[in-house]
Design an enzyme around this catalytic site. Structure first.
Site, PDB file in Angstrom:
ATOM      1  N   ARG A 142       0.804  -1.236   0.000  1.00 29.92           N
ATOM      2  CA  ARG A 142       0.000   0.000   0.000  1.00 29.92           C
ATOM      3  C   ARG A 142       0.834   1.281   0.000  1.00 29.92           C
ATOM      4  NH1 ARG A 142      -2.084  -3.312  -1.493  1.00 29.92           N
ATOM      5  NH2 ARG A 142      -3.815  -4.538  -0.712  1.00 29.92           N
ATOM      6  N   SER A 184     -10.070   0.170   4.041  1.00 29.45           N
ATOM      7  CA  SER A 184      -9.378  -0.090   5.308  1.00 29.45           C
ATOM      8  C   SER A 184      -8.798   1.214   5.852  1.00 29.45           C
ATOM      9  CB  SER A 184      -8.234  -1.079   5.097  1.00 29.45           C
ATOM     10  OG  SER A 184      -8.748  -2.297   4.636  1.00 29.45           O
ATOM     11  N   GLU A 254      -3.937   3.881   6.551  1.00 29.05           N
ATOM     12  CA  GLU A 254      -3.923   3.686   5.088  1.00 29.05           C
ATOM     13  C   GLU A 254      -4.676   4.871   4.453  1.00 29.05           C
ATOM     14  OE1 GLU A 254      -4.756  -0.302   3.596  1.00 29.05           O
ATOM     15  OE2 GLU A 254      -5.713   0.551   1.822  1.00 29.05           O
TER      16      GLU A 254
HETATM   17  C1  FAD Z   1     -15.362   0.115  -0.270  1.00 31.38           C
HETATM   18  C2  FAD Z   1     -13.886   0.298  -0.508  1.00 31.38           C
HETATM   19  C3  FAD Z   1     -13.084  -0.826  -0.709  1.00 31.38           C
HETATM   20  C4  FAD Z   1     -11.695  -0.686  -0.923  1.00 31.38           C
HETATM   21  N1  FAD Z   1     -10.961  -1.809  -1.125  1.00 31.38           N
HETATM   22  C5  FAD Z   1      -9.637  -1.695  -1.366  1.00 31.38           C
HETATM   23  C6  FAD Z   1      -8.824  -2.842  -1.612  1.00 31.38           C
HETATM   24  O1  FAD Z   1      -9.298  -3.975  -1.632  1.00 31.38           O
HETATM   25  N2  FAD Z   1      -7.508  -2.669  -1.835  1.00 31.38           N
HETATM   26  C7  FAD Z   1      -6.935  -1.434  -1.853  1.00 31.38           C
HETATM   27  O2  FAD Z   1      -5.724  -1.337  -2.086  1.00 31.38           O
HETATM   28  N3  FAD Z   1      -7.682  -0.325  -1.615  1.00 31.38           N
HETATM   29  C8  FAD Z   1      -8.994  -0.417  -1.373  1.00 31.38           C
HETATM   30  N4  FAD Z   1      -9.751   0.711  -1.130  1.00 31.38           N
HETATM   31  C9  FAD Z   1      -9.099   2.036  -1.132  1.00 31.38           C
HETATM   32  C10 FAD Z   1      -9.130   2.732  -2.501  1.00 31.38           C
HETATM   33  O3  FAD Z   1     -10.052   2.096  -3.350  1.00 31.38           O
HETATM   34  C11 FAD Z   1      -7.756   2.709  -3.176  1.00 31.38           C
HETATM   35  O4  FAD Z   1      -6.767   3.285  -2.345  1.00 31.38           O
HETATM   36  C12 FAD Z   1      -7.768   3.446  -4.518  1.00 31.38           C
HETATM   37  O5  FAD Z   1      -6.601   3.129  -5.231  1.00 31.38           O
HETATM   38  C13 FAD Z   1      -7.885   4.965  -4.348  1.00 31.38           C
HETATM   39  O6  FAD Z   1      -7.968   5.568  -5.620  1.00 31.38           O
HETATM   40  P1  FAD Z   1      -8.521   7.071  -5.765  1.00 31.38           P
HETATM   41  O7  FAD Z   1      -8.429   7.433  -7.212  1.00 31.38           O
HETATM   42  O8  FAD Z   1      -9.862   7.197  -5.153  1.00 31.38           O
HETATM   43  O9  FAD Z   1      -7.409   7.893  -4.967  1.00 31.38           O
HETATM   44  P2  FAD Z   1      -7.589   9.041  -3.863  1.00 31.38           P
HETATM   45  O10 FAD Z   1      -8.290   8.479  -2.685  1.00 31.38           O
HETATM   46  O11 FAD Z   1      -8.192  10.245  -4.487  1.00 31.38           O
HETATM   47  O12 FAD Z   1      -6.057   9.332  -3.500  1.00 31.38           O
HETATM   48  C14 FAD Z   1      -5.265   8.359  -2.850  1.00 31.38           C
HETATM   49  C15 FAD Z   1      -3.798   8.776  -2.925  1.00 31.38           C
HETATM   50  O13 FAD Z   1      -3.364   8.670  -4.287  1.00 31.38           O
HETATM   51  C16 FAD Z   1      -2.703   9.863  -4.691  1.00 31.38           C
HETATM   52  N5  FAD Z   1      -2.936  10.027  -6.141  1.00 31.38           N
HETATM   53  C17 FAD Z   1      -4.116   9.965  -6.804  1.00 31.38           C
HETATM   54  N6  FAD Z   1      -3.918  10.127  -8.121  1.00 31.38           N
HETATM   55  C18 FAD Z   1      -2.591  10.294  -8.298  1.00 31.38           C
HETATM   56  C19 FAD Z   1      -1.760  10.525  -9.441  1.00 31.38           C
HETATM   57  N7  FAD Z   1      -2.279  10.611 -10.678  1.00 31.38           N
HETATM   58  N8  FAD Z   1      -0.427  10.685  -9.263  1.00 31.38           N
HETATM   59  C20 FAD Z   1       0.121  10.615  -8.023  1.00 31.38           C
HETATM   60  N9  FAD Z   1      -0.610  10.396  -6.901  1.00 31.38           N
HETATM   61  C21 FAD Z   1      -1.956  10.239  -7.040  1.00 31.38           C
HETATM   62  C22 FAD Z   1      -3.361  10.954  -3.859  1.00 31.38           C
HETATM   63  O14 FAD Z   1      -2.500  12.080  -3.759  1.00 31.38           O
HETATM   64  C23 FAD Z   1      -3.528  10.233  -2.523  1.00 31.38           C
HETATM   65  O15 FAD Z   1      -2.344  10.271  -1.781  1.00 31.38           O
HETATM   66  C24 FAD Z   1     -11.135   0.601  -0.938  1.00 31.38           C
HETATM   67  C25 FAD Z   1     -11.944   1.733  -0.751  1.00 31.38           C
HETATM   68  C26 FAD Z   1     -13.300   1.589  -0.546  1.00 31.38           C
HETATM   69  C27 FAD Z   1     -14.152   2.810  -0.364  1.00 31.38           C
END
Ligand code: FAD
Length: 258
Positions: A142, A184, A254
């Protein structure tokens, strides 16, 4: 570039926050260095005073196949990556099922399920305009030290979408709460589970205002309606404190607190 107001009480997966002006980056723009980039806000908890924010516009929600390489823009939602790879019989992206977000968020978090993580299938990332090989980027459970803004990533195409794998990974989500959350809350410490520790200090189901340590899966902080940043922060700090006191384990978030 242009500004857009995003209401985090609606946009973020945990439904916490307020309307915030976001700078939208378009193709060809110089990306500012003094703003925090968000993706789909599925891993974020936005405070009443977040840093200045920016987001990649739909110019970066692209997917292109050439010479057995898939090039995907960082604003591409994971759901669309999954449907594309299923339709074109490409393997490796099955774990994206029900993993909400954009490709950019997945790269920054090295998102994944069990042993399936995005870095396992990644060839290279375009960071601050330069292509960098995945193996040159420090990454682990992560986290990935991207050192800048990812705008695109490349994946070597392997044929054979695995519906069986997708179904078995989906099964793992059967104990996942249905209320709004950011996934998480804590990373699992080495050789243990954050959810187990939260339960062991008696916090499973504990509520502050409308935020709760889920009674279904203790490591999910869920919003029962009008949950606030302060309530969420209170529960996060309480869990860290109790777990340190009892087990001498320092839990790491996380979720990104902005
Ligand atoms: C119901 C649910 C289930 C989930 N299950 C999982 C799972 O099984 N496994 C898992 O790993 N995660 C899980 N997550 C967490 C989430 O889905 C992941 O972390 C996902 O990758 C976040 O993507 P996002 O675009 O929403 O990023 P954001 O939440 O908007 O940002 C997350 C981070 O990424 C950075 N970021 C975003 N875009 C870029 C870019 N282009 N360049 C550089 N940095 C960037 C941001 O600055 C921030 O630090 C879950 C979340 C939910 C709500």
């Amino acid at each position: 570039m242009f500004f857009k107001t995003i209401d985090f009480s609606k946009y973020s997966s945990i439904k916490v926050g307020q309307p915030v002006e976001i700078l939208m980056i378009e193709e060809g723009d110089d990306i500012p260095k003094d703003r925090y980039l968000i993706g789909g806000a599925n891993n974020l908890l936005v405070s009443p005073k977040p840093p200045s924010l920016m987001m990649l516009s739909k110019d970066f929600a692209t997917i292109k196949e050439e010479d057995h390489i898939l090039t995907i823009g960082a604003a591409m939602p994971t759901g669309r990556i999954l449907s594309y790879t299923k339709k074109h019989d490409i393997s490796g992206f099955e774990f994206c099922s029900k993993l909400p977000g954009t490709l950019g968020g997945m790269l920054a978090m090295n998102a994944g399920v069990k042993e399936y993580e995005v870095f396992n299938i990644l060839h290279s990332i375009k960071i601050n305009g330069e292509w960098v090989l995945a193996k040159e980027i420090k990454h682990g459970y992560r986290f990935a030290e991207l050192g800048g803004i990812a705008t695109h990533a490349r994946f070597k195409i392997q044929i054979g979408f695995d519906q069986g794998l997708l179904d078995s990974l989906l099964n793992l989500r059967s104990n996942q709460p249905h209320q709004p959350s950011a996934g998480s809350a804590f990373k699992n410490p080495e050789n243990d589970y954050a959810g187990r520790l939260i339960e062991a200090v008696g916090l499973k189901g504990t509520r502050k205002g409308d935020m709760q340590w889920s009674d279904m899966h203790a490591n999910f902080l869920v919003n029962l309606g009008g949950g606030t940043f302060e309530d969420a922060k209170y529960l996060i700090d309480l869990a860290k404190e109790k777990i340190f006191k009892k087990f001498k384990v320092v839990l790491k978030e996380e979720i990104k607190l902005l």
